[in-house]
Write a protein that holds these residues in place. Structure first.
Motif, PDB file in Angstrom:
ATOM      1  N   PRO A   1      97.688  36.536  29.551  1.00  0.00           N
ATOM      2  CA  PRO A   1      98.092  35.700  30.696  1.00  0.00           C
ATOM      3  C   PRO A   1      97.473  34.298  30.660  1.00  0.00           C
ATOM      4  N   LYS A   2      96.214  34.196  30.207  1.00  0.00           N
ATOM      5  CA  LYS A   2      95.570  32.887  30.099  1.00  0.00           C
ATOM      6  C   LYS A   2      96.219  32.060  28.991  1.00  0.00           C
TER       7      LYS A   2
ATOM      8  N   LYS B   1      99.277  32.329  27.942  1.00  0.00           N
ATOM      9  CA  LYS B   1     100.603  31.908  28.412  1.00  0.00           C
ATOM     10  C   LYS B   1     100.500  30.733  29.377  1.00  0.00           C
ATOM     11  N   ALA B   2      99.481  30.736  30.216  1.00  0.00           N
ATOM     12  CA  ALA B   2      99.304  29.639  31.169  1.00  0.00           C
ATOM     13  C   ALA B   2      99.007  28.328  30.438  1.00  0.00           C
TER      14      ALA B   2
ATOM     15  N   GLU C   1     102.259  27.190  28.724  1.00  0.00           N
ATOM     16  CA  GLU C   1     103.251  26.701  29.676  1.00  0.00           C
ATOM     17  C   GLU C   1     102.876  25.306  30.165  1.00  0.00           C
ATOM     18  N   LEU C   2     101.586  25.061  30.354  1.00  0.00           N
ATOM     19  CA  LEU C   2     101.141  23.733  30.749  1.00  0.00           C
ATOM     20  C   LEU C   2     101.427  22.721  29.638  1.00  0.00           C
TER      21      LEU C   2
ATOM     22  N   ASP D   1      91.215  27.252  30.691  1.00  0.00           N
ATOM     23  CA  ASP D   1      90.593  28.557  30.940  1.00  0.00           C
ATOM     24  C   ASP D   1      90.227  29.278  29.643  1.00  0.00           C
TER      25      ASP D   1
END
Length: 373
Positions: free
Chosen positions: A137-138, A140-141, A144-145, A226
């Protein structure tokens, strides 16, 4: 009928015009090959140019042939035309380095990658990047950014805009999102994004040069959010771009897509380079070998190295693994020259280059492109 007539004309001309020369020069059988005949033909002749009996013994002429289908011939003609069109592509004025402004500041509260403090170029990590259930999830974040920042940067590409202005806008957007621009300070790189214009293959440093109508520019964005890096790039058009440049950019993006299409758990890495090379060659373009894709995650650059050209390197993809594919295609040579800044790398012949990049996640049945909005 055309093939038969061509064969008869060839044999008649060959036997009547070359008999004396061949007889005096060689012994044994003579061979002539052509791709335009439908079937193999064997013939002999014992007449000289004057039509009188030749003193040399009869010689056999063998015509070997390869049947060419209509589809093969059509493909050959299309490729020839594309190559001719490519060779006529115009050249923009050569790049000249502009003024490089001081590096931008990053607020203290934003976490930095480990290499920033040292200022040294890190070694390529030997560990594959496999984020795991908590890390995905990190990852992917971050990706995406990076994709959102790249899309925004593309909207800034217009004549008279400087690459330094693009760098400032990208920097501000990344900082506002609470992330760090990964290129800033990587091995001493002075800017937050790479901007590679026209003949620049990659690693162009933003400066005071204004974009010109007809330029193409690759913008390479990587963010550290992150604890994870998201890495992506795209080549954009500035104003009215030459059709030859557009064709190169289109094929380069297709090469990236075809490289991604072969990715899945258990697939060999070398399939990526094979598929990319096959597609580039169809259009007469060359794949740069010097720059490769790489593992990416908590580490910016790691194994495996992803070769975009034909290779026999070992290794297979693993489910959960993340890495980039980022082919660079050129119209001309893949040889390069590097400016004294030790980053900006240009084609040696001044021909334009294009690049596209995505970070992907390997799944059991295929792959997921992470650097998408």
């Amino acid at each position: 009928e055309v093939a038969k007539m061509a064969s008869m004309v060839f044999l008649s001309s060959f036997s009547s015009s070359s008999s004396l020369q061949l007889c005096s020069s060689f012994n044994g059988e003579y061979y002539a090959s052509s791709r335009c005949f439908g079937t193999p033909v064997t013939s002999s002749s014992s007449l000289s140019l004057s039509g009188k009996k030749n003193s040399c013994p009869p010689r056999k002429f063998h015509v070997s042939a390869k049947k060419v289908s209509g589809l093969e011939e059509a493909i050959r003609i299309r490729r020839m035309r594309e190559l001719e069109a490519t060779s006529k592509v115009k050249r923009n004025p050569p790049l000249r380095r502009g003024r490089v402004s001081p590096r931008l500041l990053v607020p203290d509260h934003i976490a930095r990658p480990p290499y920033v403090e040292s200022g040294l170029l890190p070694d390529i990590s030997s560990e594959f990047q496999i984020p795991g259930p908590e890390g995905i999830p990190k990852m992917k974040a971050a990706c995406e950014l990076a994709a959102r920042v790249l899309n925004f940067a593309g909207t800034l590409v217009k004549p008279s805009v400087t690459t330094n202005e693009i760098d400032k806008a990208v920097h501000d957007m990344i900082i506002e999102a609470g992330a760090y621009p990964s290129p800033l300070g990587y091995g001493g790189f002075p800017k937050s994004v790479c901007t590679s214009v026209n003949e620049c293959m990659c690693h162009g440093i933003p400066d005071s040069r204004q974009l010109q109508n007809g330029d193409i520019i690759n913008i390479d964005v990587t963010v550290y959010l992150d604890g994870y890096h998201g890495d992506t790039s795209k080549t954009f058009f500035c104003g009215d771009v030459d059709e030859g440049f557009k064709r190169l950019v289109k094929v380069t993006e297709e090469c990236l897509e075809k490289g991604i299409a072969v990715c899945k758990d258990g697939a060999s890495f070398k399939k990526i380079g094979k598929r990319i090379s096959e597609h580039a060659e169809k259009y007469g373009y060359n794949v740069v070998e010097r720059f490769v894709g790489h593992g990416v995650g908590p580490v910016f650059h790691s194994e495996p190295l992803i070769y975009h050209y034909r290779n026999d390197e070992p290794g297979h993809m693993v489910e959960g693994q993340t890495f980039t594919i980022e082919p660079i295609l050129t119209i001309g040579t893949t040889e390069c020259v590097t400016w004294p800044d030790n980053w900006t790398t240009l084609t040696a012949d001044g021909g334009v280059a294009a690049q596209f990049e995505h970070t992907i996640l390997i799944t059991r049945t295929g792959s997921e492109i992470l650097t998408q909005c």
